[in-house]
Scaffold this motif. Structure first.
Motif, PDB file in Angstrom:
ATOM      1  N   ARG A   1     -11.707 -12.849  -9.618  1.00  0.00           N
ATOM      2  CA  ARG A   1     -10.721 -11.790  -9.422  1.00  0.00           C
ATOM      3  C   ARG A   1     -10.068 -11.901  -8.044  1.00  0.00           C
ATOM      4  N   LEU A   2      -8.760 -11.698  -7.994  1.00  0.00           N
ATOM      5  CA  LEU A   2      -8.012 -11.765  -6.737  1.00  0.00           C
ATOM      6  C   LEU A   2      -7.991 -10.438  -5.989  1.00  0.00           C
ATOM      7  N   ALA A   3      -8.125  -9.338  -6.706  1.00  0.00           N
ATOM      8  CA  ALA A   3      -7.974  -8.009  -6.105  1.00  0.00           C
ATOM      9  C   ALA A   3      -8.859  -7.772  -4.878  1.00  0.00           C
ATOM     10  N   PRO A   4     -10.140  -8.142  -4.881  1.00  0.00           N
ATOM     11  CA  PRO A   4     -10.947  -7.832  -3.697  1.00  0.00           C
ATOM     12  C   PRO A   4     -10.384  -8.435  -2.400  1.00  0.00           C
ATOM     13  N   PHE A   5      -9.794  -9.595  -2.485  1.00  0.00           N
ATOM     14  CA  PHE A   5      -9.255 -10.255  -1.293  1.00  0.00           C
ATOM     15  C   PHE A   5      -7.950  -9.597  -0.845  1.00  0.00           C
ATOM     16  N   LEU A   6      -7.090  -9.285  -1.803  1.00  0.00           N
ATOM     17  CA  LEU A   6      -5.829  -8.617  -1.477  1.00  0.00           C
ATOM     18  C   LEU A   6      -6.072  -7.197  -0.982  1.00  0.00           C
ATOM     19  N   VAL A   7      -7.011  -6.503  -1.590  1.00  0.00           N
ATOM     20  CA  VAL A   7      -7.364  -5.150  -1.145  1.00  0.00           C
ATOM     21  C   VAL A   7      -7.873  -5.192   0.292  1.00  0.00           C
ATOM     22  N   THR A   8      -8.726  -6.151   0.592  1.00  0.00           N
ATOM     23  CA  THR A   8      -9.235  -6.296   1.967  1.00  0.00           C
ATOM     24  C   THR A   8      -8.082  -6.453   2.942  1.00  0.00           C
ATOM     25  N   HIS A   9      -7.174  -7.350   2.631  1.00  0.00           N
ATOM     26  CA  HIS A   9      -6.015  -7.592   3.498  1.00  0.00           C
ATOM     27  C   HIS A   9      -5.207  -6.310   3.684  1.00  0.00           C
ATOM     28  N   GLU A  10      -4.865  -5.657   2.588  1.00  0.00           N
ATOM     29  CA  GLU A  10      -3.982  -4.498   2.663  1.00  0.00           C
ATOM     30  C   GLU A  10      -4.623  -3.312   3.374  1.00  0.00           C
ATOM     31  N   ILE A  11      -5.902  -3.071   3.151  1.00  0.00           N
ATOM     32  CA  ILE A  11      -6.585  -1.956   3.829  1.00  0.00           C
ATOM     33  C   ILE A  11      -6.680  -2.207   5.326  1.00  0.00           C
TER      34      ILE A  11
ATOM     35  N   TYR B   1       0.841  -1.192   0.000  1.00  0.00           N
ATOM     36  CA  TYR B   1       0.000   0.000   0.000  1.00  0.00           C
ATOM     37  C   TYR B   1       0.874   1.238   0.000  1.00  0.00           C
ATOM     38  N   SER B   2       0.275   2.316  -0.481  1.00  0.00           N
ATOM     39  CA  SER B   2       0.983   3.595  -0.495  1.00  0.00           C
ATOM     40  C   SER B   2       1.029   4.158   0.927  1.00  0.00           C
ATOM     41  N   GLU B   3       1.936   5.085   1.139  1.00  0.00           N
ATOM     42  CA  GLU B   3       2.062   5.718   2.451  1.00  0.00           C
ATOM     43  C   GLU B   3       0.770   6.398   2.876  1.00  0.00           C
ATOM     44  N   ASP B   4       0.032   6.963   1.925  1.00  0.00           N
ATOM     45  CA  ASP B   4      -1.214   7.659   2.261  1.00  0.00           C
ATOM     46  C   ASP B   4      -2.443   6.747   2.245  1.00  0.00           C
ATOM     47  N   ALA B   5      -2.251   5.459   1.994  1.00  0.00           N
ATOM     48  CA  ALA B   5      -3.314   4.444   2.007  1.00  0.00           C
ATOM     49  C   ALA B   5      -4.342   4.614   0.887  1.00  0.00           C
ATOM     50  N   LYS B   6      -4.038   5.411  -0.099  1.00  0.00           N
ATOM     51  CA  LYS B   6      -5.001   5.625  -1.188  1.00  0.00           C
ATOM     52  C   LYS B   6      -4.823   4.644  -2.345  1.00  0.00           C
ATOM     53  N   THR B   7      -3.658   3.991  -2.398  1.00  0.00           N
ATOM     54  CA  THR B   7      -3.385   3.060  -3.479  1.00  0.00           C
ATOM     55  C   THR B   7      -2.943   1.713  -2.911  1.00  0.00           C
ATOM     56  N   ILE B   8      -3.518   0.647  -3.465  1.00  0.00           N
ATOM     57  CA  ILE B   8      -3.077  -0.704  -3.150  1.00  0.00           C
ATOM     58  C   ILE B   8      -2.303  -1.186  -4.368  1.00  0.00           C
ATOM     59  N   TYR B   9      -1.085  -1.647  -4.125  1.00  0.00           N
ATOM     60  CA  TYR B   9      -0.234  -2.144  -5.192  1.00  0.00           C
ATOM     61  C   TYR B   9      -0.274  -3.667  -5.183  1.00  0.00           C
ATOM     62  N   ILE B  10      -0.571  -4.263  -6.328  1.00  0.00           N
ATOM     63  CA  ILE B  10      -0.537  -5.715  -6.487  1.00  0.00           C
ATOM     64  C   ILE B  10       0.542  -6.012  -7.520  1.00  0.00           C
ATOM     65  N   ASP B  11       1.437  -6.919  -7.196  1.00  0.00           N
ATOM     66  CA  ASP B  11       2.564  -7.209  -8.078  1.00  0.00           C
ATOM     67  C   ASP B  11       2.087  -7.483  -9.500  1.00  0.00           C
ATOM     68  N   ARG B  12       2.801  -6.886 -10.443  1.00  0.00           N
ATOM     69  CA  ARG B  12       2.395  -6.967 -11.843  1.00  0.00           C
ATOM     70  C   ARG B  12       2.471  -8.375 -12.414  1.00  0.00           C
ATOM     71  N   HIS B  13       3.170  -9.283 -11.758  1.00  0.00           N
ATOM     72  CA  HIS B  13       3.302 -10.655 -12.256  1.00  0.00           C
ATOM     73  C   HIS B  13       2.220 -11.596 -11.711  1.00  0.00           C
ATOM     74  N   LEU B  14       1.503 -11.164 -10.705  1.00  0.00           N
ATOM     75  CA  LEU B  14       0.452 -12.012 -10.139  1.00  0.00           C
ATOM     76  C   LEU B  14      -0.737 -12.043 -11.098  1.00  0.00           C
ATOM     77  N   PRO B  15      -1.280 -13.229 -11.382  1.00  0.00           N
ATOM     78  CA  PRO B  15      -2.473 -13.264 -12.232  1.00  0.00           C
ATOM     79  C   PRO B  15      -3.602 -12.460 -11.592  1.00  0.00           C
ATOM     80  N   ARG B  16      -4.405 -11.829 -12.416  1.00  0.00           N
ATOM     81  CA  ARG B  16      -5.517 -11.028 -11.884  1.00  0.00           C
ATOM     82  C   ARG B  16      -6.710 -11.891 -11.512  1.00  0.00           C
ATOM     83  N   THR B  17      -6.793 -13.076 -12.099  1.00  0.00           N
ATOM     84  CA  THR B  17      -7.903 -13.984 -11.798  1.00  0.00           C
ATOM     85  C   THR B  17      -7.372 -15.398 -11.606  1.00  0.00           C
ATOM     86  N   ILE B  18      -8.208 -16.219 -10.971  1.00  0.00           N
ATOM     87  CA  ILE B  18      -7.922 -17.643 -10.863  1.00  0.00           C
ATOM     88  C   ILE B  18      -9.174 -18.406 -11.288  1.00  0.00           C
TER      89      ILE B  18
END
Length: 163
Positions: A69-79, A44-61
């Motif tokens: 989509r994987l993003a909702p789960f990773l976003v939950t964790h990071e926030i 996550y960014s220092e200001d918590a406005k951006t969640i960064y997901i590694d560009r090599h990770l698949p976006r879906t499974i």
């Protein structure tokens, strides 16, 4: 969007539909970026406005014939993790454990098997952790790496441009 409009389901008990509403609400509060190299898969960014997901990770499974989509789960964790670090000043390890449980419950609420999800994450974790960092966000919060005394990753990140 108004808070009350985000609540589609109501329950005082543990409820998968309510959790799904919460996961969707969390995702609306941040920007997700897939253009950087992020050790530990996401950050996550220092200001918590951006969640960064590694560009090599698949976006879906694939799961039961559909792409999830994987993003909702990773976003939950990071926030959750970032809020616990910033607002309650928890150590990263404690914040991470609580965030991991929120992520797990979000995965289960979506109807996925946690072990299958984790297998995908573990399969990509090592290659992401060992990659040459070419693209690093300037405002990546380095707290997790500092709290873990992960000096090797910190050095790689700072050499690649994180501040």
């Amino acid at each position: 969007m108004r808070f009350e409009n985000e609540v589609k389901h109501k329950s005082e008990d543990i409820d998968e539909d309510v959790l799904t509403d919460a996961v969707a609400a969390l995702q609306r509060r941040v920007t997700v970026s897939y253009v950087f190299d992020i050790p530990y898969i996401a950050g996550y960014s220092e200001d918590a406005k951006t969640i960064y997901i590694d560009r090599h990770l698949p976006r879906t499974i694939p799961w039961k014939g559909v792409r999830v989509r994987l993003a909702p789960f990773l976003v939950t964790h990071e926030i959750v993790e970032k809020a616990l670090l910033d607002e309650l000043r928890l150590h990263y390890l404690h914040a991470h454990q609580i965030a991991l449980r929120a992520e797990r419950d979000a995965v289960k609420a979506a109807g996925l098997n946690w072990r299958s999800y984790q297998a995908v994450m573990k399969a990509h974790e090592k290659q992401i952790d060992e990659e040459v960092l070419k693209r690093v966000p300037r405002r990546l919060d380095l707290t997790p790496y500092r709290d873990l005394d992960d000096f090797a990753v910190l050095e790689r990140l700072t050499k690649a441009g994180a501040t």
